[in-house]
Scaffold this active site. Sequence first.
Site, PDB file in Angstrom:
ATOM      1  N   SER A  74     -14.362  11.856 -15.813  1.00 44.87           N
ATOM      2  CA  SER A  74     -14.476  10.496 -15.517  1.00 44.87           C
ATOM      3  C   SER A  74     -13.315  10.378 -14.338  1.00 44.87           C
ATOM      4  O   SER A  74     -12.578  11.184 -14.145  1.00 44.87           O
ATOM      5  CB  SER A  74     -14.042   9.695 -16.761  1.00 44.87           C
ATOM      6  OG  SER A  74     -12.760  10.232 -17.322  1.00 44.87           O
ATOM      7  N   GLY A  75     -13.289   9.084 -13.994  1.00 44.57           N
ATOM      8  CA  GLY A  75     -12.160   8.665 -13.217  1.00 44.57           C
ATOM      9  C   GLY A  75     -12.485   9.170 -11.520  1.00 44.57           C
ATOM     10  O   GLY A  75     -11.708   9.250 -11.039  1.00 44.57           O
ATOM     11  N   PRO A 105     -20.388  22.863 -12.481  1.00 44.07           N
ATOM     12  CA  PRO A 105     -20.002  21.963 -13.653  1.00 44.07           C
ATOM     13  C   PRO A 105     -21.299  20.769 -13.401  1.00 44.07           C
ATOM     14  O   PRO A 105     -21.816  20.221 -14.368  1.00 44.07           O
ATOM     15  CB  PRO A 105     -19.000  21.333 -13.214  1.00 44.07           C
ATOM     16  CG  PRO A 105     -18.081  22.544 -12.580  1.00 44.07           C
ATOM     17  CD  PRO A 105     -19.240  23.166 -11.795  1.00 44.07           C
ATOM     18  N   GLY A 157       2.643  -9.317 -18.768  1.00 45.37           N
ATOM     19  CA  GLY A 157       2.975  -8.329 -19.505  1.00 45.37           C
ATOM     20  C   GLY A 157       3.084  -8.857 -20.828  1.00 45.37           C
ATOM     21  O   GLY A 157       3.032 -10.145 -21.144  1.00 45.37           O
ATOM     22  N   CYS A 215       2.214 -14.876 -14.452  1.00 45.70           N
ATOM     23  CA  CYS A 215       2.164 -14.948 -16.003  1.00 45.70           C
ATOM     24  C   CYS A 215       3.438 -14.565 -16.679  1.00 45.70           C
ATOM     25  O   CYS A 215       4.235 -15.413 -16.637  1.00 45.70           O
ATOM     26  CB  CYS A 215       1.098 -14.150 -16.526  1.00 45.70           C
ATOM     27  SG  CYS A 215       0.540 -14.756 -17.963  1.00 45.70           S
ATOM     28  N   GLY A 243       5.765 -12.897 -15.473  1.00 42.04           N
ATOM     29  CA  GLY A 243       6.591 -12.977 -14.347  1.00 42.04           C
ATOM     30  C   GLY A 243       7.094 -14.492 -14.098  1.00 42.04           C
ATOM     31  O   GLY A 243       7.995 -14.688 -13.646  1.00 42.04           O
ATOM     32  N   ARG A 283      -0.345 -16.241 -24.617  1.00 38.26           N
ATOM     33  CA  ARG A 283      -0.199 -17.125 -25.851  1.00 38.26           C
ATOM     34  C   ARG A 283       0.720 -18.120 -25.557  1.00 38.26           C
ATOM     35  O   ARG A 283       1.125 -18.995 -26.445  1.00 38.26           O
ATOM     36  CB  ARG A 283      -0.190 -16.353 -26.881  1.00 38.26           C
ATOM     37  CG  ARG A 283      -1.194 -15.430 -27.437  1.00 38.26           C
ATOM     38  CD  ARG A 283      -0.964 -14.753 -28.736  1.00 38.26           C
ATOM     39  NE  ARG A 283      -1.838 -13.513 -28.464  1.00 38.26           N
ATOM     40  CZ  ARG A 283      -3.074 -13.753 -29.256  1.00 38.26           C
ATOM     41  NH1 ARG A 283      -3.525 -14.800 -29.256  1.00 38.26           N
ATOM     42  NH2 ARG A 283      -3.802 -12.444 -29.136  1.00 38.26           N
ATOM     43  N   HIS A 304      -3.310 -15.838 -13.536  1.00 35.97           N
ATOM     44  CA  HIS A 304      -3.326 -14.680 -12.775  1.00 35.97           C
ATOM     45  C   HIS A 304      -4.047 -14.751 -11.754  1.00 35.97           C
ATOM     46  O   HIS A 304      -5.448 -14.740 -11.691  1.00 35.97           O
ATOM     47  CB  HIS A 304      -3.986 -13.706 -13.867  1.00 35.97           C
ATOM     48  CG  HIS A 304      -3.369 -13.153 -14.848  1.00 35.97           C
ATOM     49  ND1 HIS A 304      -2.417 -12.074 -14.869  1.00 35.97           N
ATOM     50  CD2 HIS A 304      -3.222 -13.502 -16.144  1.00 35.97           C
ATOM     51  CE1 HIS A 304      -1.634 -12.045 -16.046  1.00 35.97           C
ATOM     52  NE2 HIS A 304      -2.264 -12.805 -16.928  1.00 35.97           N
ATOM     53  N   GLU A 331      -4.592 -13.102  -8.968  1.00 33.48           N
ATOM     54  CA  GLU A 331      -4.788 -11.603  -8.717  1.00 33.48           C
ATOM     55  C   GLU A 331      -6.526 -11.600  -8.774  1.00 33.48           C
ATOM     56  O   GLU A 331      -7.239 -10.943  -8.302  1.00 33.48           O
ATOM     57  CB  GLU A 331      -4.228 -10.439  -9.000  1.00 33.48           C
ATOM     58  CG  GLU A 331      -4.230 -10.119 -10.541  1.00 33.48           C
ATOM     59  CD  GLU A 331      -3.180 -10.926 -11.606  1.00 33.48           C
ATOM     60  OE1 GLU A 331      -2.584 -12.192 -11.053  1.00 33.48           O
ATOM     61  OE2 GLU A 331      -2.636 -10.676 -12.548  1.00 33.48           O
TER      62      GLU A 331
HETATM   63  N1  GLN Z   1       2.958 -12.396 -23.127  1.00 39.53           N
HETATM   64  C1  GLN Z   1       3.205 -13.551 -22.355  1.00 39.53           C
HETATM   65  C2  GLN Z   1       2.084 -14.578 -23.176  1.00 39.53           C
HETATM   66  O1  GLN Z   1       1.391 -14.115 -24.005  1.00 39.53           O
HETATM   67  C3  GLN Z   1       2.452 -13.393 -20.881  1.00 39.53           C
HETATM   68  C4  GLN Z   1       1.025 -12.663 -21.063  1.00 39.53           C
HETATM   69  C5  GLN Z   1       0.569 -12.216 -19.702  1.00 39.53           C
HETATM   70  O2  GLN Z   1       1.501 -11.976 -18.828  1.00 39.53           O
HETATM   71  N2  GLN Z   1      -0.628 -12.072 -19.284  1.00 39.53           N
HETATM   72  O3  GLN Z   1       2.065 -15.614 -22.810  1.00 39.53           O
END
Ligand code: GLN
Length: 559
Positions: A27-28, A204, A376, A403, A405, A487, A534, A536
């Site tokens: 894969s990849g 392969p 994150g 987000c 960030g 959230r 987001h 992106e």
């Molecule tokens: N952890 C944060 C939240 O849940 C930001 C989520 C994220 O960066 N996608 O609100």
Amino acid sequence: MKASPKDTIDKSASDCKYIFVVGGVISGVGKGVASSSIARILEDRGQKVTAIKIDPYINIDAGTMNPTEHGEVFVLDDSDETDQDMGNYERFLNTDLTRINYMTTGRVYQTVIEKERNLEYGGKCVEVVPHIPLEVIRRIEVARDNAKANVVIVEIGGTVGEYQNMLFLEAARMMKIKHPKDVFFVMVSYLPIPSKVGEMKTKPTQYAVRTLNASGISPDIIIARSKQALDDRRKEKLSMFCNVNVERIISAPDVDSIYDIPVSFEKEGLGNLICDLMDIKCPPPGSIGSKKWAAFVKLTHSAKTEVKIAVIGKYFNTGDFTLSDSYLSVIEAVKYSAYTQGLKPVLSWLSSVDFEKNPKLLKELSFYDGIIIPGGFGTRGVEGKIKAIQYAREHNIPYFGLCYGMQLLVIEYARNVLGLKDANTKEVNPSAKNIIIDIMEDQKENIATKRLGGSMRLGAYPAILKKGSVAAKAYSAEAISERHRHRYEVNNSYVEALQKAGLVFSGMSPDGKLCEIAELPASKHPFFLGTQFHPEFKARPLSPHPLFTAFIKACKKKK
Ligand code: GLN
């Protein structure tokens, strides 16, 4: 009363061609990009194409998987949390896809079981075969109809021979029996060149094709991925032992940029080959949309001046290897905006945990033209990120927060400008006195009852921009729609104080209750902006994202 699910395939329903893309050997190696590139070249030849990704795992969606396990979670407008390949399809096809274009084993079984509970099978014994493959086929047909497509590309995740993708291959085989002239198989395989042997090996791939044969399927085309181009000898060998005409073996050596692939596929004759195979009239390449694509590809090669961006995160490591897949859309979004500014993006991956261990490292941030902190979750690395944001703000380095960030940008400002030293997010420290980022009201129950799958604030929501702000200028718009996955949110009880201290909330939900963008005015900082959403996920090669472009322009100025 609902109609019973079909237990045969509707033969008349096909004015459409189906291309199943399967993987061999490992894969990849770029099955997703190969699928996207085929989609691109067919669209450029006037076909209406849609693409479907099948992931064979039990998870209902990609949202519950750690990015280091499975790469980025790509969110669609309609809130589906999907695989990063869906991002590739959207970017290559320059279109928005929906949840019907993404399926997992879990999702397929869930529907079948729900239908069984609703007595929709009319008293029949519901069996793995044929009912699971039939549900797969139903989904393919719905995606086809929704997109009004005349070509559907279906990428089956994983590699042939894996137990978990057998039912999907069975669905493809069943479709081929019903529509022998409309269903085709492309195998994307890999030819290793063992360093001690120094020769490209076909065995392969031969085994992979035999394994596929055992599912009752023969490939029509083999896309042979390798470090270098295939020579005639290798092509003949593959042809002989895989039962595929030699001109249907497409050499796909490594390339600098994935955006070269549609161009190199055309050069290898893949466009003509597929059109002939499908027996559809395709105008020659270059006649429809490929000029725009070619212009973009040219930019990717001509940009020479580097723009150095530090991406600070934590989902980089898998065992001894570094992985940037977790932030794929961020990387791509930076690229599009950089290339269109005539710049060559150079991204560096910095682990925020390192800034916590050794704050002296922060100084290194001044070597970069800009800093991004992407989305994150959780506690690890958060303090390091906040320190980096402070450094960016105090040293006039363009900063773009996505987000998490953005949430951490607001916390940094509350701590270091408002002076609320213990300012934090509830996610990290629920007992902090100053909860600047709080749990969203409607998320409380989800967390309390552990309903955690697919329950974040997800997908496209509108926002209204503040006139004259950095954001409004970048978008040249008053209202926008962007994709979300979170959230937590900015706690409104601190908004007034933060504003008084100079932070601008330049994007708000239409009801004015939810902060979507926080920024410093252009007079105070070259670029210091964070988005709760987001951006992106909506950046495309042929339409770079305005905020990424504004950020890159600021980085260009800093140079
Ligand atoms: N952890 C944060 C939240 O849940 C930001 C989520 C994220 O960066 N996608 O609100």
